[in-house]
Design a protein around this motif. Structure first.
Motif, short mmCIF file in Angstrom:
data_model
loop_
_atom_site.label_atom_id
_atom_site.label_comp_id
_atom_site.label_asym_id
_atom_site.label_seq_id
_atom_site.Cartn_x
_atom_site.Cartn_y
_atom_site.Cartn_z
N GLY A 249 0.93 -1.24 0.06
CA GLY A 249 -0.01 0.10 0.08
C GLY A 249 0.79 1.15 -0.16
N ALA A 250 0.44 2.19 0.96
CA ALA A 250 1.02 3.60 0.92
C ALA A 250 2.73 3.27 1.41
N ARG A 251 2.94 2.16 2.13
CA ARG A 251 3.95 2.12 2.73
C ARG A 251 5.42 2.08 1.53
N LEU A 252 4.89 1.75 0.18
CA LEU A 252 5.90 1.63 -0.93
C LEU A 252 5.63 2.87 -1.59
N ARG A 253 6.70 3.62 -1.63
CA ARG A 253 6.83 4.89 -2.69
C ARG A 253 7.61 4.56 -3.61
N LEU A 254 7.51 5.18 -4.72
CA LEU A 254 8.32 4.97 -6.06
C LEU A 254 8.68 6.23 -6.88
N VAL A 255 9.92 6.25 -7.34
CA VAL A 255 10.34 7.55 -8.11
C VAL A 255 10.97 6.69 -9.28
N SER A 287 10.54 -2.07 7.42
CA SER A 287 10.21 -0.85 8.02
C SER A 287 8.71 -0.62 8.10
N VAL A 288 8.42 -0.29 9.53
CA VAL A 288 6.88 -0.12 9.46
C VAL A 288 6.39 1.14 8.76
N ALA A 289 7.34 2.22 8.79
CA ALA A 289 6.98 3.40 7.93
C ALA A 289 7.19 2.99 6.45
N GLY A 290 7.68 1.95 5.97
CA GLY A 290 7.97 1.72 4.59
C GLY A 290 9.22 2.55 3.92
N GLY A 291 9.17 2.77 2.88
CA GLY A 291 10.23 3.66 2.29
C GLY A 291 10.12 3.78 0.85
N CYS A 292 11.13 4.36 0.00
CA CYS A 292 11.22 4.60 -1.40
C CYS A 292 11.98 3.86 -2.02
N VAL A 293 11.53 3.54 -3.32
CA VAL A 293 12.47 2.69 -4.16
C VAL A 293 12.47 3.56 -5.33
N SER A 294 13.69 3.71 -5.78
CA SER A 294 14.00 4.82 -6.93
C SER A 294 14.69 3.81 -8.17
N ILE A 295 14.16 4.13 -9.46
CA ILE A 295 14.69 3.49 -10.21
C ILE A 295 15.06 4.55 -11.61
N SER A 296 16.15 4.51 -12.10
CA SER A 296 16.45 5.51 -13.05
C SER A 296 17.39 5.03 -14.03
#
Length: 372
Positions: A249-255, A287-296
């Motif tokens: 859900g919202a725990r996974l942030r993507l860039v 991580s309880v807060a989740g985090g961000c995965v960046s792909i470039s």
């Protein structure tokens, strides 16, 4: 297939053999020329030059021909690998035999040209000196041939090692290509079951993502040695992340930072997904807060190669945990060692994979893939 593989190998072997004997002929020619120059006195006229040429030819023709027979002898000794004492004794006997054959060759030629009496007299005068000279000629011949054979053996061993590493990498990559992480499949199926009860349309969309993923992985026409476009690989990663998003859900942030000019660049299949999966499992899920995965993906301005980066802002790890010497259970990363070997061996060794991590600093993998 075996004949196609063995033919280039045989061609390379034949070319190496021809180069070796051409080199030997060149060394013989140079030795002859130096002998001529050493025995020439230009101040005394052309006769001295011809005399030096005659002397060099009469002296060196026999050891040059006998030297050809030294090579298979040295090769046989190297294959049998006798003890040091035995090897010294065998070379001593071979050196004496070399001298004896040299004397016999000179005697036969002198008999044919000048008669037996002259040949016998010459033999008596030159026997001791020719024996000593023969030993001194045999030593550099045997040493040089041994060095050449040792270099060939070292190259063959290095090639066998590289082929073994390549086979290992391909086997590991085939395993990656042949299956998805069982935990991912289990979690995805559970998420789909739950979604069908809440939102049938969303469940249908998720099933399409899942179907596309399986089609990409199970494509029987594509092997790990083939190439796909970056566009195809990114579509596969997006399907994977869409399904992981059902669980996180919202725990996974993507860039996403994708240069559109790179979308048609070719890369090996399943290059990015194992790295993204590594970020999810080790950087986001714990991580309880989740985090961000960046792909470039971007074009390298200097080399025009394809530069890829996959990173997360998770807990990271000690770089020592990435060492191949670590036990498998203590290593960090999914398929990272296989990918590292792939980019060390593929593209003629020009591709690169670098890992940057530290406790609390996240995990980043940089890949550079040549496009020319």
């Amino acid at each position: 297939m075996d004949s196609l593989i063995s033919k280039p190998t045989a061609d390379r072997t034949g070319l190496a053999r021809r180069r070796f004997w051409l080199t030997y002929a060149g060394v013989c020619g140079l030795s002859w020329l130096l002998f001529v120059l050493a025995g020439t006195d230009y101040k005394k006229g052309a006769w001295e030059v011809w005399s030096a040429i005659y002397e060099a030819s009469m002296t060196l023709w026999a050891p040059m021909l006998l030297g050809v027979a030294v090579f298979p002898w040295v090769r046989r000794l190297q294959k049998s690998q006798p003890a040091v004492a035995s090897l010294f004794g065998l070379h001593t006997l071979a050196a004496l035999l070399f001298s004896a054959l040299w004397l016999a060759a000179d005697f036969i030629l002198a008999s044919l040209l000048f008669g037996p009496e002259h040949a016998h007299a010459t033999l008596m005068q030159a026997a001791l000196w020719r024996t000593v000279t023969g030993v001194f000629v045999y030593v550099p011949l045997a040493t040089g041939f041994t060095a050449v054979l040792s270099a060939r053996q070292a190259r063959a061993s290095a090639l066998a090692t590289a082929q073994a590493e390549s086979a290992l990498a391909r086997a590991e990559l085939a395993a990656i290509s042949g299956k998805l992480n069982p935990h991912f499949l289990f979690n995805t199926l559970n998420s789909l079951i739950a979604l069908t009860r809440k939102d049938a349309r969303a469940a249908e969309t998720a099933l399409m993502h899942f179907s596309d993923m399986l089609r990409y992985v199970l494509d029987s026409k594509r092997g790990v040695a083939d190439r796909v476009s970056l566009r195809e690989e990114l579509d596969f990663v997006r399907d994977y992340l869409a399904l992981e998003g059902l669980r996180l859900g919202a725990r996974l942030r993507l860039v996403w930072e994708i240069d559109s000019a790179t979308l048609d660049d070719e890369i090996p299949p399943l290059t990015l997904q194992p790295l993204v999966e590594n970020c999810i499992n080790h950087g986001i899920t714990p991580s309880v807060a989740g985090g961000c995965v960046s792909i470039s993906a971007r074009r390298d301005a200097l080399t025009q190669g394809l530069a890829l980066t996959v990173q997360d802002d998770g807990a990271g790890c000690e770089p020592a945990r990435l060492s191949p010497s670590q036990p498998q259970a203590q290593r960090q990363g999914i398929g990272l060692s296989a990918l590292r070997r792939r980019f060390a061996l593929d593209y003629e060794g020009r591709a690169r994979l670098q890992v940057h991590t530290a406790p609390g600093a996240g995990f980043r993998v940089d890949i550079w893939i040549p496009q020319t």
